[in-house]
Design a protein around this motif. Structure first.
Motif, PDB file in Angstrom:
ATOM      1  N   ILE A  33      -2.392  47.001 -10.094  1.00 50.57           N
ATOM      2  CA  ILE A  33      -3.629  46.901  -9.291  1.00 50.57           C
ATOM      3  C   ILE A  33      -3.818  48.151  -8.427  1.00 50.57           C
ATOM      4  O   ILE A  33      -4.918  48.690  -8.321  1.00 50.57           O
ATOM      5  CB  ILE A  33      -3.589  45.632  -8.418  1.00 50.57           C
ATOM      6  CG1 ILE A  33      -3.685  44.387  -9.317  1.00 50.57           C
ATOM      7  CG2 ILE A  33      -4.720  45.641  -7.399  1.00 50.57           C
ATOM      8  CD1 ILE A  33      -3.506  43.086  -8.563  1.00 50.57           C
ATOM      9  N   ARG A  34      -2.722  48.609  -7.785  1.00 51.98           N
ATOM     10  CA  ARG A  34      -2.815  49.809  -6.937  1.00 51.98           C
ATOM     11  C   ARG A  34      -3.237  51.026  -7.751  1.00 51.98           C
ATOM     12  O   ARG A  34      -4.032  51.845  -7.314  1.00 51.98           O
ATOM     13  CB  ARG A  34      -1.476  50.074  -6.247  1.00 51.98           C
ATOM     14  CG  ARG A  34      -1.220  49.170  -5.078  1.00 51.98           C
ATOM     15  CD  ARG A  34      -0.078  49.674  -4.234  1.00 51.98           C
ATOM     16  NE  ARG A  34       1.117  49.893  -5.041  1.00 51.98           N
ATOM     17  CZ  ARG A  34       2.228  50.468  -4.575  1.00 51.98           C
ATOM     18  NH1 ARG A  34       2.279  50.904  -3.341  1.00 51.98           N
ATOM     19  NH2 ARG A  34       3.278  50.609  -5.368  1.00 51.98           N
ATOM     20  N   ARG A  35      -2.677  51.136  -8.954  1.00 51.36           N
ATOM     21  CA  ARG A  35      -3.039  52.241  -9.831  1.00 51.36           C
ATOM     22  C   ARG A  35      -4.523  52.171 -10.212  1.00 51.36           C
ATOM     23  O   ARG A  35      -5.229  53.168 -10.225  1.00 51.36           O
ATOM     24  CB  ARG A  35      -2.161  52.232 -11.086  1.00 51.36           C
ATOM     25  CG  ARG A  35      -2.430  53.419 -12.019  1.00 51.36           C
ATOM     26  CD  ARG A  35      -1.376  53.530 -13.111  1.00 51.36           C
ATOM     27  NE  ARG A  35      -1.379  52.340 -13.954  1.00 51.36           N
ATOM     28  CZ  ARG A  35      -0.409  51.406 -13.892  1.00 51.36           C
ATOM     29  NH1 ARG A  35       0.605  51.528 -13.041  1.00 51.36           N
ATOM     30  NH2 ARG A  35      -0.466  50.340 -14.683  1.00 51.36           N
ATOM     31  N   ARG A  36      -4.984  50.959 -10.497  1.00 50.78           N
ATOM     32  CA  ARG A  36      -6.405  50.795 -10.864  1.00 50.78           C
ATOM     33  C   ARG A  36      -7.333  51.076  -9.682  1.00 50.78           C
ATOM     34  O   ARG A  36      -8.382  51.722  -9.835  1.00 50.78           O
ATOM     35  CB  ARG A  36      -6.633  49.358 -11.371  1.00 50.78           C
ATOM     36  CG  ARG A  36      -8.057  49.080 -11.826  1.00 50.78           C
ATOM     37  CD  ARG A  36      -8.466  50.036 -12.912  1.00 50.78           C
ATOM     38  NE  ARG A  36      -9.828  49.771 -13.350  1.00 50.78           N
ATOM     39  CZ  ARG A  36     -10.558  50.619 -14.068  1.00 50.78           C
ATOM     40  NH1 ARG A  36     -10.035  51.794 -14.421  1.00 50.78           N
ATOM     41  NH2 ARG A  36     -11.764  50.293 -14.435  1.00 50.78           N
ATOM     42  N   VAL A  37      -6.936  50.644  -8.492  1.00 51.85           N
ATOM     43  CA  VAL A  37      -7.731  50.917  -7.284  1.00 51.85           C
ATOM     44  C   VAL A  37      -7.834  52.410  -7.038  1.00 51.85           C
ATOM     45  O   VAL A  37      -8.902  52.941  -6.698  1.00 51.85           O
ATOM     46  CB  VAL A  37      -7.112  50.203  -6.059  1.00 51.85           C
ATOM     47  CG1 VAL A  37      -7.746  50.708  -4.768  1.00 51.85           C
ATOM     48  CG2 VAL A  37      -7.282  48.697  -6.180  1.00 51.85           C
ATOM     49  N   LYS A  38      -6.700  53.103  -7.230  1.00 56.14           N
ATOM     50  CA  LYS A  38      -6.704  54.550  -7.035  1.00 56.14           C
ATOM     51  C   LYS A  38      -7.638  55.234  -8.027  1.00 56.14           C
ATOM     52  O   LYS A  38      -8.391  56.149  -7.688  1.00 56.14           O
ATOM     53  CB  LYS A  38      -5.280  55.091  -7.179  1.00 56.14           C
ATOM     54  CG  LYS A  38      -5.181  56.583  -6.887  1.00 56.14           C
ATOM     55  CD  LYS A  38      -3.749  57.058  -6.971  1.00 56.14           C
ATOM     56  CE  LYS A  38      -3.663  58.548  -6.671  1.00 56.14           C
ATOM     57  NZ  LYS A  38      -2.255  59.037  -6.764  1.00 56.14           N
ATOM     58  N   GLU A  39      -7.577  54.740  -9.284  1.00 57.44           N
ATOM     59  CA  GLU A  39      -8.450  55.316 -10.318  1.00 57.44           C
ATOM     60  C   GLU A  39      -9.923  55.087  -9.960  1.00 57.44           C
ATOM     61  O   GLU A  39     -10.764  55.977 -10.116  1.00 57.44           O
ATOM     62  CB  GLU A  39      -8.138  54.687 -11.675  1.00 57.44           C
ATOM     63  CG  GLU A  39      -6.793  55.107 -12.244  1.00 57.44           C
ATOM     64  CD  GLU A  39      -6.484  54.363 -13.539  1.00 57.44           C
ATOM     65  OE1 GLU A  39      -7.261  53.423 -13.894  1.00 57.44           O
ATOM     66  OE2 GLU A  39      -5.464  54.692 -14.190  1.00 57.44           O
ATOM     67  N   GLU A  43     -12.812  57.805  -9.192  1.00 57.33           N
ATOM     68  CA  GLU A  43     -14.071  57.766  -9.931  1.00 57.33           C
ATOM     69  C   GLU A  43     -15.272  57.692  -8.960  1.00 57.33           C
ATOM     70  O   GLU A  43     -16.290  58.360  -9.151  1.00 57.33           O
ATOM     71  CB  GLU A  43     -14.085  56.567 -10.872  1.00 57.33           C
ATOM     72  CG  GLU A  43     -15.345  56.424 -11.706  1.00 57.33           C
ATOM     73  CD  GLU A  43     -15.496  57.510 -12.751  1.00 57.33           C
ATOM     74  OE1 GLU A  43     -16.584  57.613 -13.344  1.00 57.33           O
ATOM     75  OE2 GLU A  43     -14.505  58.260 -12.972  1.00 57.33           O
ATOM     76  N   ASN A  44     -15.081  56.889  -7.914  1.00 57.58           N
ATOM     77  CA  ASN A  44     -16.141  56.764  -6.909  1.00 57.58           C
ATOM     78  C   ASN A  44     -16.390  58.092  -6.206  1.00 57.58           C
ATOM     79  O   ASN A  44     -17.547  58.480  -5.967  1.00 57.58           O
ATOM     80  CB  ASN A  44     -15.744  55.682  -5.895  1.00 57.58           C
ATOM     81  CG  ASN A  44     -16.877  55.394  -4.911  1.00 57.58           C
ATOM     82  OD1 ASN A  44     -18.024  55.228  -5.297  1.00 57.58           O
ATOM     83  ND2 ASN A  44     -16.527  55.328  -3.637  1.00 57.58           N
ATOM     84  N   GLU A  45     -15.318  58.800  -5.887  1.00 60.84           N
ATOM     85  CA  GLU A  45     -15.454  60.098  -5.230  1.00 60.84           C
ATOM     86  C   GLU A  45     -16.141  61.104  -6.149  1.00 60.84           C
ATOM     87  O   GLU A  45     -16.977  61.906  -5.721  1.00 60.84           O
ATOM     88  CB  GLU A  45     -14.068  60.613  -4.825  1.00 60.84           C
ATOM     89  CG  GLU A  45     -14.094  61.844  -3.932  1.00 60.84           C
ATOM     90  CD  GLU A  45     -14.709  61.565  -2.577  1.00 60.84           C
ATOM     91  OE1 GLU A  45     -15.234  62.529  -1.967  1.00 60.84           O
ATOM     92  OE2 GLU A  45     -14.679  60.396  -2.138  1.00 60.84           O
ATOM     93  N   ARG A  46     -15.792  61.036  -7.430  1.00 57.74           N
ATOM     94  CA  ARG A  46     -16.416  61.935  -8.396  1.00 57.74           C
ATOM     95  C   ARG A  46     -17.916  61.650  -8.510  1.00 57.74           C
ATOM     96  O   ARG A  46     -18.747  62.566  -8.553  1.00 57.74           O
ATOM     97  CB  ARG A  46     -15.744  61.785  -9.766  1.00 57.74           C
ATOM     98  CG  ARG A  46     -16.234  62.780 -10.819  1.00 57.74           C
ATOM     99  CD  ARG A  46     -15.522  62.544 -12.145  1.00 57.74           C
ATOM    100  NE  ARG A  46     -15.912  61.281 -12.735  1.00 57.74           N
ATOM    101  CZ  ARG A  46     -17.041  61.109 -13.456  1.00 57.74           C
ATOM    102  NH1 ARG A  46     -17.863  62.138 -13.665  1.00 57.74           N
ATOM    103  NH2 ARG A  46     -17.327  59.931 -13.960  1.00 57.74           N
ATOM    104  N   LEU A  47     -18.263  60.372  -8.542  1.00 55.08           N
ATOM    105  CA  LEU A  47     -19.669  59.988  -8.628  1.00 55.08           C
ATOM    106  C   LEU A  47     -20.444  60.394  -7.369  1.00 55.08           C
ATOM    107  O   LEU A  47     -21.600  60.802  -7.434  1.00 55.08           O
ATOM    108  CB  LEU A  47     -19.798  58.474  -8.851  1.00 55.08           C
ATOM    109  CG  LEU A  47     -19.310  57.972 -10.219  1.00 55.08           C
ATOM    110  CD1 LEU A  47     -19.354  56.448 -10.273  1.00 55.08           C
ATOM    111  CD2 LEU A  47     -20.155  58.579 -11.343  1.00 55.08           C
ATOM    112  N   ARG A  48     -19.794  60.270  -6.204  1.00 54.81           N
ATOM    113  CA  ARG A  48     -20.432  60.715  -4.961  1.00 54.81           C
ATOM    114  C   ARG A  48     -20.743  62.209  -5.010  1.00 54.81           C
ATOM    115  O   ARG A  48     -21.796  62.666  -4.556  1.00 54.81           O
ATOM    116  CB  ARG A  48     -19.522  60.418  -3.769  1.00 54.81           C
ATOM    117  CG  ARG A  48     -19.445  58.960  -3.376  1.00 54.81           C
ATOM    118  CD  ARG A  48     -18.482  58.777  -2.201  1.00 54.81           C
ATOM    119  NE  ARG A  48     -18.324  57.403  -1.827  1.00 54.81           N
ATOM    120  CZ  ARG A  48     -19.145  56.728  -1.008  1.00 54.81           C
ATOM    121  NH1 ARG A  48     -20.188  57.363  -0.488  1.00 54.81           N
ATOM    122  NH2 ARG A  48     -18.925  55.470  -0.725  1.00 54.81           N
ATOM    123  N   GLY A  49     -19.808  62.968  -5.565  1.00 56.37           N
ATOM    124  CA  GLY A  49     -20.043  64.408  -5.701  1.00 56.37           C
ATOM    125  C   GLY A  49     -21.208  64.704  -6.635  1.00 56.37           C
ATOM    126  O   GLY A  49     -22.032  65.581  -6.370  1.00 56.37           O
TER     127      GLY A  49
END
Length: 343
Positions: A33-39, A43-49
């Motif tokens: 779960i932690r690995r998936r949250v990090k991913e 992804e969210n940060e990339r989309l924000r950019g």
């Protein structure tokens, strides 16, 4: 190992093993779960950019669109001016073919002030019908004596007080042209309006319409323009001072007449919107200031603006501006007849 039996173990051992197995499974699930949250966070940060980048591109596109819209507006204005010049040239040519009085009529690129500086068009010399009608200085005509030929006798809207809706009502009632309207009476017109919509058209006063139509039908445009300037939207009551003539408004809309605002530098042959902007940023924002500016000063402004403006020849601009500032529109018209792009 083959002889080992859980039955021989202490009863607590199986429970311990089950607990350890459960803890191991929980740890593995938690790590996943932690690995998936990090991913997902990455992804969210990339989309924000990407969104931020797209917003920047959208802002640039909006700015470019605004600039292109402005340029498109200028080009549309130029097209209308050229069309007006072309129409004026055709009207002048027809006038020359039909009357020997038009022989020798001079042509001018801006018809006494129509914005351009590149192509010459026709203009009359001496006192014009519009000048005789008392039109204020700063008004120029396209087509000389043929200026009114763009108005057809079924255009009832040349009458002050008649708009598109009234034009439709009158024609449905049998008033098809100026002559029909001139032959009408206040009573007959009132009857037509009441029949169309008594409540809505009650406030309309058609008392002056036959008189105006008679002037239009007889071609007495000078008197009609002068008369309309004293009317209040076609009513018999006088307004405070004078108002714009309906005939003038229509001619301006059709491109046959151009009225310059006070200190509009585009009245000078050779000056368009962009050069006008350059001059005004340097403080030359009136006809009088342009008339006193030296040729060298103007050339320096043009040279500093870039190579595209260096081809302009401002030698005649101060003289033209002086005529405009003094209200000598006939002299300016005659002078511009000999110019080509202000040269």
């Amino acid at each position: 190992m083959l002889l080992f039996s859980f039955c021989d173990c202490h009863w607590i051992i199986p429970w311990i093993l089950a607990a350890l197995l459960g803890a191991l499974l929980c740890w593995l699930l938690h790590a996943s779960i932690r690995r998936r949250v990090k991913e997902l966070e990455e992804e969210n940060e990339r989309l924000r950019g990407m969104i931020s980048n797209l917003e920047g591109q959208l802002s640039d596109c909006k700015a470019k669109r605004a600039a292109l819209d402005s340029e498109l507006t200028l080009l549309k204005g130029t097209i209308k001016e050229k069309e007006a010049e072309l129409a004026a040239s055709r009207m002048d040519s027809k006038g020359k073919e039909g009357s020997s009085e038009d022989v020798g009529t001079k042509s001018t690129a801006k018809e006494s002030g129509i914005k351009s500086g590149d192509v010459k068009g026709p203009a009359s010399t001496g006192t014009t019908p519009l000048a005789a009608a008392g039109i204020a200085a700063g008004t120029a005509q396209a087509g000389g004596k043929n200026i009114y030929s763009v108005l057809t006798d079924d255009n009832l809207q040349v009458v002050e007080g008649i708009g598109p809706k009234m034009d439709e009502v009158l024609k449905k009632g049998g008033v098809k042209n100026w002559s029909d309207l001139a032959a009408s009476t206040n009573v007959s017109l009132r009857s037509l309006l009441d029949e169309a919509n008594a409540a809505r058209y009650r406030i309309i006063d058609p008392a002056t319409w036959p008189k105006q139509a008679a002037m239009a039908a007889s071609g007495d445009w000078e008197s009609l323009i002068s008369y309309q300037k004293k009317l209040d939207t076609g009513r018999t009551s006088k307004s405070a001072g004078t108002t714009d003539s309906k005939v003038e408004k229509i001619l301006i809309k059709m491109g046959a007449l151009k009225r310059w605002k006070q200190d509009d530098l585009k009245a000078v042959e050779g000056i368009g919107p962009k050069i006008e902007g350059l001059l005004k940023t340097k403080g030359i924002d009136t006809w009088r200031k342009l008339s006193t500016a030296s040729e060298d000063t103007i050339k320096k402004i043009l040279e500093e603006a870039g190579p595209r403006f260096r081809l302009a020849d401002p030698a005649s601009w101060p003289k033209q501006a002086e005529m405009a500032a003094d209200g000598r529109w006939d002299d300016l018209d005659e002078y511009q007849a000999f110019l080509q792009g202000g040269k």
